[in-house]
Design an enzyme around this catalytic site. Structure first.
Site, PDB file in Angstrom:
ATOM      1  N   CYS A  41     -43.874 -11.865 -42.860  1.00  0.00           N
ATOM      2  CA  CYS A  41     -44.988 -13.258 -42.920  1.00  0.00           C
ATOM      3  C   CYS A  41     -45.232 -13.618 -40.966  1.00  0.00           C
ATOM      4  O   CYS A  41     -44.199 -13.924 -40.817  1.00  0.00           O
ATOM      5  CB  CYS A  41     -44.879 -14.746 -43.022  1.00  0.00           C
ATOM      6  SG  CYS A  41     -46.681 -15.828 -42.154  1.00  0.00           S
ATOM      7  N   CYS A  63     -48.624 -10.043 -46.105  1.00  0.00           N
ATOM      8  CA  CYS A  63     -47.508 -10.642 -47.070  1.00  0.00           C
ATOM      9  C   CYS A  63     -48.592  -9.893 -48.674  1.00  0.00           C
ATOM     10  O   CYS A  63     -47.969  -9.465 -48.846  1.00  0.00           O
ATOM     11  CB  CYS A  63     -47.409 -12.324 -47.581  1.00  0.00           C
ATOM     12  SG  CYS A  63     -49.664 -12.960 -48.013  1.00  0.00           S
ATOM     13  N   ASN A 116     -15.314  -1.367 -32.213  1.00  0.00           N
ATOM     14  CA  ASN A 116     -15.529  -0.750 -30.964  1.00  0.00           C
ATOM     15  C   ASN A 116     -17.327   0.439 -31.643  1.00  0.00           C
ATOM     16  O   ASN A 116     -17.679  -0.204 -32.571  1.00  0.00           O
ATOM     17  CB  ASN A 116     -14.615   0.589 -30.643  1.00  0.00           C
ATOM     18  CG  ASN A 116     -15.087   1.289 -29.783  1.00  0.00           C
ATOM     19  OD1 ASN A 116     -15.286   1.423 -29.074  1.00  0.00           O
ATOM     20  ND2 ASN A 116     -13.645   1.202 -28.984  1.00  0.00           N
ATOM     21  N   THR A 117     -17.510   1.144 -31.162  1.00  0.00           N
ATOM     22  CA  THR A 117     -18.771   2.091 -31.492  1.00  0.00           C
ATOM     23  C   THR A 117     -19.492   2.446 -32.894  1.00  0.00           C
ATOM     24  O   THR A 117     -18.050   2.868 -32.976  1.00  0.00           O
ATOM     25  CB  THR A 117     -19.733   2.120 -30.560  1.00  0.00           C
ATOM     26  OG1 THR A 117     -18.852   3.119 -30.077  1.00  0.00           O
ATOM     27  CG2 THR A 117     -19.837   1.557 -28.962  1.00  0.00           C
ATOM     28  N   SER A 145      -9.847   3.410 -31.255  1.00  0.00           N
ATOM     29  CA  SER A 145     -11.198   3.730 -31.645  1.00  0.00           C
ATOM     30  C   SER A 145     -12.267   3.975 -30.408  1.00  0.00           C
ATOM     31  O   SER A 145     -13.932   3.811 -31.263  1.00  0.00           O
ATOM     32  CB  SER A 145     -12.079   1.844 -31.148  1.00  0.00           C
ATOM     33  OG  SER A 145     -11.201   1.392 -31.146  1.00  0.00           O
ATOM     34  N   CYS A 146     -12.126   4.087 -29.635  1.00  0.00           N
ATOM     35  CA  CYS A 146     -12.921   5.180 -28.469  1.00  0.00           C
ATOM     36  C   CYS A 146     -13.771   6.547 -29.770  1.00  0.00           C
ATOM     37  O   CYS A 146     -13.203   7.565 -30.146  1.00  0.00           O
ATOM     38  CB  CYS A 146     -12.766   5.609 -27.970  1.00  0.00           C
ATOM     39  SG  CYS A 146     -14.140   6.370 -26.999  1.00  0.00           S
ATOM     40  N   CYS A 202     -53.768 -13.048 -42.096  1.00  0.00           N
ATOM     41  CA  CYS A 202     -53.653 -11.261 -41.979  1.00  0.00           C
ATOM     42  C   CYS A 202     -53.421  -9.899 -43.590  1.00  0.00           C
ATOM     43  O   CYS A 202     -53.923  -9.571 -43.072  1.00  0.00           O
ATOM     44  CB  CYS A 202     -52.130 -11.236 -40.926  1.00  0.00           C
ATOM     45  SG  CYS A 202     -50.994 -11.611 -41.656  1.00  0.00           S
TER      46      CYS A 202
HETATM   47  C1  FMN Z   1     -20.626   2.921 -21.955  1.00  0.00           C
HETATM   48  C2  FMN Z   1     -19.227   1.542 -22.695  1.00  0.00           C
HETATM   49  C3  FMN Z   1     -18.095   1.966 -22.909  1.00  0.00           C
HETATM   50  C4  FMN Z   1     -17.275   1.462 -23.482  1.00  0.00           C
HETATM   51  N1  FMN Z   1     -16.146   2.311 -22.618  1.00  0.00           N
HETATM   52  C5  FMN Z   1     -15.105   1.923 -23.355  1.00  0.00           C
HETATM   53  C6  FMN Z   1     -13.596   1.438 -23.521  1.00  0.00           C
HETATM   54  O1  FMN Z   1     -13.229   2.112 -22.184  1.00  0.00           O
HETATM   55  N2  FMN Z   1     -12.560   1.207 -24.154  1.00  0.00           N
HETATM   56  C7  FMN Z   1     -13.356   0.176 -25.355  1.00  0.00           C
HETATM   57  O2  FMN Z   1     -12.242  -0.217 -25.829  1.00  0.00           O
HETATM   58  N3  FMN Z   1     -14.136   0.025 -25.325  1.00  0.00           N
HETATM   59  C8  FMN Z   1     -15.405   0.643 -25.279  1.00  0.00           C
HETATM   60  N4  FMN Z   1     -16.585   0.680 -25.379  1.00  0.00           N
HETATM   61  C9  FMN Z   1     -16.921  -0.687 -26.512  1.00  0.00           C
HETATM   62  C10 FMN Z   1     -17.713  -1.585 -26.258  1.00  0.00           C
HETATM   63  O3  FMN Z   1     -16.119  -2.021 -25.684  1.00  0.00           O
HETATM   64  C11 FMN Z   1     -17.479  -2.545 -27.174  1.00  0.00           C
HETATM   65  O4  FMN Z   1     -16.513  -2.768 -28.402  1.00  0.00           O
HETATM   66  C12 FMN Z   1     -19.084  -2.086 -28.281  1.00  0.00           C
HETATM   67  O5  FMN Z   1     -20.063  -1.637 -27.106  1.00  0.00           O
HETATM   68  C13 FMN Z   1     -19.667  -3.361 -28.551  1.00  0.00           C
HETATM   69  O6  FMN Z   1     -19.854  -4.241 -28.248  1.00  0.00           O
HETATM   70  P1  FMN Z   1     -20.996  -4.615 -27.960  1.00  0.00           P
HETATM   71  O7  FMN Z   1     -22.312  -4.024 -29.028  1.00  0.00           O
HETATM   72  O8  FMN Z   1     -21.378  -6.309 -27.440  1.00  0.00           O
HETATM   73  O9  FMN Z   1     -21.485  -3.513 -26.218  1.00  0.00           O
HETATM   74  C14 FMN Z   1     -17.488   0.817 -24.785  1.00  0.00           C
HETATM   75  C15 FMN Z   1     -18.995   0.277 -24.935  1.00  0.00           C
HETATM   76  C16 FMN Z   1     -20.508   1.274 -23.892  1.00  0.00           C
HETATM   77  C17 FMN Z   1     -20.778   0.782 -24.167  1.00  0.00           C
END
Ligand code: FMN
Length: 423
Positions: free
Chosen positions: A390, A352, A203-204, A138-139, A349
């Protein structure tokens, strides 16, 4: 001092509490993970380890933050890939962590680019002593399209790589899902069918969060350019909760255990993920902001919440809210709930009135003389925008009336009350 049982068994492994570092720089090496254990974290997902042949070459700078008013981090963007440390060094750290912290849970995160890589990495982290494995499907910012979220959005690759891992290890493992997809259930089901015991999500999210208006480029700027990359932190929590609800209610995933990730900062966030069916919780961005010490507040807050709910074991809260999120077509649409204005609290204020006029149904009127709002029920549709804007909590749930021509239904299944109580 309230003491409740926060321990939980996830994929057959017992965690002292549900809070884990998610795979990222917060669990990058032996010293960091050791400090996290000492601070009270229930488990650690070590920074994702890749194959020897994949050379990590990171950009600098690599982070950016979305801010709003006084909030320094509404959301966070990173351009980082997987572990920069050599494979052998990571494996040595895992061995040392298991030797010195045998009772703490250690999860190895791995990412390959073909079946051989996945087999090799799963074998190596199993031999190093990890308690379980997370497959990083998922990265979103890998420089190889054979890795990361391109894999996670392809159910057949997820199935194939889970099968590869299952061939070489008996350890429980979960597949880490990408939110950069319409239906997360598809790769999740394929992963479970391929041999995974559970999934972790999310993941992100692929993002561009800010632009430099003079240089006309996204942030962060790397030698004049930028690119789309992963968004995390508080702002992504709603997206994570939505995917978790959808997976939890898919019959094909009913035996899959879920680790919740995405924007968890407070014990309230944690409770939400648990109530939607997550057994463990993983965190990165909040740790990057505040440090490992947040785990004390997370545990303490959750224990007090359990006390308020008359629950002794965390396990008893898991999934309690899932059944109350129903399809839109099943919601009760027979009632209107009017706002009730507490004039003792109202500070006059007018927010609403402005929001109702410019953003809703022009039902909130302004009494110039008294400098007070009043609701015109002939125009009000009960959207309760007024209550949300509000600033002093002076507008709450008021009278609930049946719409013209409707018959009352069984009130016990009305969920509207729960929705409006959030205001
Ligand atoms: C700087 C950074 C590096 C990350 N590296 C990885 C990684 O190596 N492997 C992974 O599975 N997720 C990685 N993530 C994703 C996080 O593990 C997590 O899934 C994501 O940030 C959402 O969680 P959070 O909102 O608590 O940060 C990374 C996130 C950040 C911010």
């Amino acid at each position: 001092m309230v003491h409740k049982d926060l321990s939980i068994t996830f994929m057959g492994v017992k965690f002292p509490n549900p809070f884990c570092l998610s795979s990222s720089p917060v669990g990058n090496c032996y010293d960091m993970c050791a400090k996290a254990y000492e601070s009270g974290w229930g488990g650690v997902v070590f920074k994702t380890i890749g194959p020897k042949h994949y050379v990590i070459d990171e950009v600098s700078p690599r982070f950016d933050a979305l801010t709003k008013e006084n909030e320094p981090f509404v959301g966070f963007k990173n351009m980082e890939q997987i572990a920069e440390h050599p494979l052998e060094e990571n494996l040595a750290d895992i061995r040392k962590l298991k030797k010195n912290y045998p009772n703490n849970v250690l999860i190895a995160s791995i990412m390959g680019s073909n079946e051989e890589d996945w087999e090799e990495l799963a074998r190596l982290v199993t031999e190093a002593g990890a308690d379980m494995i997370e497959l990083n499907f998922s990265c979103p910012q890998m420089t190889s399209h054979a890795m990361g979220s391109d894999v996670g959005s392809n159910p057949e690759l997820c199935r194939k790589y889970c099968q590869a891992v299952r061939r070489v290890t008996k350890l429980p493992f979960m597949a880490k899902m990408t939110p950069n997809i319409t239906d997360m259930c598809e790769p999740a089901i394929a992963s479970i069918e391929g041999g995974a015991n559970g999934v972790s999500a999310i993941n992100t999210i692929k993002s561009i969060i800010n632009l430099d208006l003079n240089k006309k480029v996204g942030l962060p700027i790397i030698n004049g350019k930028s690119s789309i990359s992963g968004y995390s932190g508080k702002a992504v929590k709603p997206v994570a909760l939505r995917f978790i609800q959808q997976m939890r209610t898919n019959p094909k995933l009913k035996n899959a255990e879920i680790a919740g990730i995405g924007g968890i900062e407070t014990w309230e966030d944690a409770a939400e993920f648990i109530l939607l069916g997550c057994k463990t919780l993983q965190i990165t961005t909040a740790i990057m902001q505040y440090g490992y010490r947040i785990v004390e507040d997370l545990c303490n807050g959750l224990e007090h919440y359990m006390e308020s709910q008359h629950v002794d074991h965390l396990e008893d809260l898991v999934g309690q809210a899932t059944k109350n999120n129903i399809p839109a077509e099943a919601l009760d649409r027979d009632y209107v709930v009017y706002p009730e204005i507490d004039l003792d609290k109202c500070v006059g204020c007018g927010r609403c009135v402005i929001s109702c006029y410019d953003g809703a149904h022009q039902a909130m009127e302004w009494d110039e003389e008294k400098r007070q709002p009043r609701c015109n029920h002939d125009k009000c549709v009960g959207c309760l925008l007024c209550g949300l804007v509000c600033p002093v909590g002076a507008i709450n749930l008021g009278e609930r009336v049946l719409k013209k021509g409707r018959k009352p239904r069984n009130l016990s299944r009305i969920v509207l009350q729960d929705v409006v109580e959030k205001i």
